[in-house]
Design an enzyme around this catalytic site. Structure first.
Site, PDB file in Angstrom:
ATOM      1  N   GLU A  40       0.831  -1.212   0.000  1.00 31.84           N
ATOM      2  CA  GLU A  40       0.000   0.000   0.000  1.00 31.84           C
ATOM      3  C   GLU A  40       0.865   1.262   0.000  1.00 31.84           C
ATOM      4  O   GLU A  40       0.514   2.258  -0.643  1.00 31.84           O
ATOM      5  CB  GLU A  40      -0.946  -0.015   1.198  1.00 31.84           C
ATOM      6  CG  GLU A  40      -2.053  -1.055   1.068  1.00 31.84           C
ATOM      7  CD  GLU A  40      -3.017  -1.051   2.238  1.00 31.84           C
ATOM      8  OE1 GLU A  40      -4.183  -0.666   2.046  1.00 31.84           O
ATOM      9  OE2 GLU A  40      -2.585  -1.436   3.352  1.00 31.84           O
ATOM     10  N   GLU A  60      -4.158  -9.618   2.823  1.00 33.59           N
ATOM     11  CA  GLU A  60      -4.930  -9.456   4.061  1.00 33.59           C
ATOM     12  C   GLU A  60      -6.116 -10.401   4.155  1.00 33.59           C
ATOM     13  O   GLU A  60      -6.556 -10.758   5.256  1.00 33.59           O
ATOM     14  CB  GLU A  60      -5.414  -8.004   4.179  1.00 33.59           C
ATOM     15  CG  GLU A  60      -4.338  -7.010   4.583  1.00 33.59           C
ATOM     16  CD  GLU A  60      -3.542  -6.472   3.415  1.00 33.59           C
ATOM     17  OE1 GLU A  60      -2.820  -5.476   3.600  1.00 33.59           O
ATOM     18  OE2 GLU A  60      -3.644  -7.044   2.303  1.00 33.59           O
TER      19      GLU A  60
END
Length: 407
Positions: A40, A60
Site C-alpha cells: 500500500e 490481508e
C-alpha cells in the site's frame, strides 16, 4: 504489530494521502517483499521501481481482513477492477516481472539494493517538473453489475463462509462510482467489523501459530542436501508425496517392488496432473516437466544417491523393519530415512538400522499432495541434523511443518 497494539497515529491512510498529494515526485524503491501495508505504501507513491527478486501482494484476506490503507481503492485504479478483485480475494503475490506487466511497477532493475536505489533516484530526477501520476485522481472503470455478481458467487464458493472477500468486492465496487475519498470511507467502514470480528482473530491466530510451530528452540544444526528424494510405495500416499517433491523441483525415485502397482501408481499421478491441465491450473508443458522428475523403479539400488527416502507402505512393523534394514544397506551415509507411519514406534523402526540418528518420522496426511500438514516425529536417537533436514524438507515442499515426540 497493530494486531495486538492497535493502530498508531498518524494513520497510514493519512500519510499516504499526504505523500500522493506532494508536488515533488516520490518513487518507491523495492528490493524484497512488499506485502500488505508495504504494498500500500508503494501504491501511495507516484512511481515504483523494483529489483527482479521483489514480490508484491495484498494478502490481508488470508487474515480475515481487507487492505485498510487505500489498497482496495488504488489497486483497482491501477490494474483494473476484475484483476484487483482476483488479486485481493486470492491473497496471491506477484513477482516483479508480472507486477510490471499489469502496471504495478514502472521499472524492473537487475542488481542489488544499491542498483534499485540508483534507478529510483534517476527516475525521480527525470520527473521533476512533470505531471505526476496520482491514483487518487483516477476513477476505476466499472465492468458492470453482472461481473460483480459473478465475482461474489465465485469467491463465496472458493472461500465459503469468509466475510473478507465479499467486503473487498464491496470496496472495489465503490472505486467505480465514487470519488477516491468516498471510496476510502467505504473501505474504512468495511474494515472495522472485520478487524473486530472472530474470523480475523481466528485466522491471525492460525497465521502466527503455523509459523511458530516450525521453530525448534535450541536447534542450531544445518539441514543436509535435499535434491533427490526416494519414495517407497506407489499407492495414494506415496504418489502424493512424489508429487509434492516434484513440484518443489526435486528429483524423485518412486519405488514399488510390485511392477503392476508401480504402473498403476504412475497412471494415477498422470491422471491427477491431467485434471490440473483441464482445470487450467497447470500447463501441459509444466506437467510434462513435473513428470520428467519422477522416475519409477522396482529396485532399492536406485536409492543409492538419494538425499532423503520416505517410506509410505501400509502399517506393518515387520515390513517396515525389513525395508529400513534394506535402506541401511543401499543408501549413502547421511541420507535421511523417514517413515510415513501414523502410529508405529519410530525407535523400533530405527532399530532395524545401524544409523538410528538418520531415522525420523515424516507423517503426511492424505492425500499428501493436497493436505498442508507434515508431522515430523523425532526418535530417541534422531540427530539434530536429521531434525533440521526434516523441517527444511517440509518447508521446501510447502507444508505446515511441526515437530512432535515419539509415542
Amino acid at each position: 504489530s497493530e494486531f495486538s497494539s492497535g493502530m498508531g497515529r498518524p494513520s497510514l491512510v493519512a500519510v499516504l494521502n499526504d505523500m500522493e498529494k506532494s508536488s515533488k515526485p516520490i518513487v518507491a524503491a523495492i528490493d524484497g517483499v512488499a506485502l500488505g501495508a508495504g504494498c500500500e505504501v508503494c501504491l501511495g507513491c507516484h512511481f515504483r521501481v523494483a529489483s527482479t527478486r521483489s514480490q508484491f501482494g495484498l494478502p490481508e484476506v488470508d487474515l480475515g481482513l481487507l487492505p485498510g490503507a487505500g489498497g482496495t481503492q488504488r489497486m483497482s485504479r491501477i490494474i483494473g477492477v476484475e484483476a484487483a478483485i482476483d488479486f485481493l480475494c486470492s491473497g496471491a503475490s506477484l513477482p516483479a516481472a508480472e507486477a510490471a506487466k499489469v502496471g504495478i511497477i514502472d521499472q524492473v532493475i537487475e542488481g542489488d539494493t544499491a542498483a534499485v536505489l540508483k534507478g529510483a533516484v534517476e527516475l525521480a530526477a527525470s520527473k521533476v517538473g512533470s505531471a505526476l501520476r496520482r491514483l487518487c485522481d483516477v476513477t476505476a472503470k466499472s465492468p458492470g453489475n453482472d461481473v460483480f455478481d459473478k465475482k461474489r458467487k465465485q469467491y463465496a464458493k472458493a472461500r465459503p463462509g469468509e466475510a473478507a472477500p465479499q467486503a473487498i468486492i464491496t470496496c472495489i465496487a465503490a472505486a467505480t462510482d465514487r470519488t477516491f475519498d468516498q471510496g476510502l470511507q467505504v473501505e474504512t467502514k468495511e474494515f472495522k467489523p472485520l478487524m473486530a470480528g472472530d474470523q480475523s482473530k481466528a485466522l491471525q491466530y492460525m497465521f502466527f501459530a503455523e509459523r511458530e510451530c516450525a521453530k525448534i528452540p535450541g536447534l542450531s544444526a544445518k539441514p543436509g542436501p535435499m535434491e533427490h528424494v526416494g519414495v517407497i510405495g506407489a499407492g495414494l500416499m506415496g504418489g502424493g508425496i512424489a508429487m509434492c517433491c516434484a513440484e518443489a523441483g526435486m528429483k524423485v525415485t518412486l519405488l514399488d517392488v510390485d511392477a503392476k502397482n508401480l504402473e498403476r501408481g504412475m497412471n494415477v499421478i498422470k491422471k491427477n496432473y491431467q485434471r490440473s491441465v483441464e482445470r487450467k491450473s497447470k500447463t501441459q508443458a509444466k506437467v510434462d516437466a513435473l513428470l520428467s522428475l519422477i522416475q519409477p523403479s522396482t529396485k532399492y539400488e536406485d536409492f543409492a544417491n538419494c538425499d532423503i527416502v520416505v517410506e509410505a507402505v501400509y502399517e506393518n512393523m515387520d515390513l517396515k523393519k525389513k525395508i529400513f534394514a534394506t535402506l541401511d544397506q543401499v543408501c549413502k551415509p547421511g541420507c535421511m530415512l523417514a517413515s510415513n507411519t501414523s502410529y508405529l514406534n519410530i525407535d523400533a523402526i530405527a532399530s532395524a538400522t545401524k544409523r538410528p540418528e538418520d531415522v525420523i518420522g515424516c507423517h503426511f496426511f492424505s492425500p499428501a499432495n493436497v493436505m498442508k500438514l507434515l508431522e515430523n516425529v523425532r526418535g530417541t536417537k534422531t540427530s539434530p541434523k536429521t531434525i533440521a533436514t526434516a523441517m527444511a524438507f517440509g518447508k521446501k515442499i510447502k507444508k505446515i511443518t511441526c515437530l512432535v515426540g515419539n509415542c
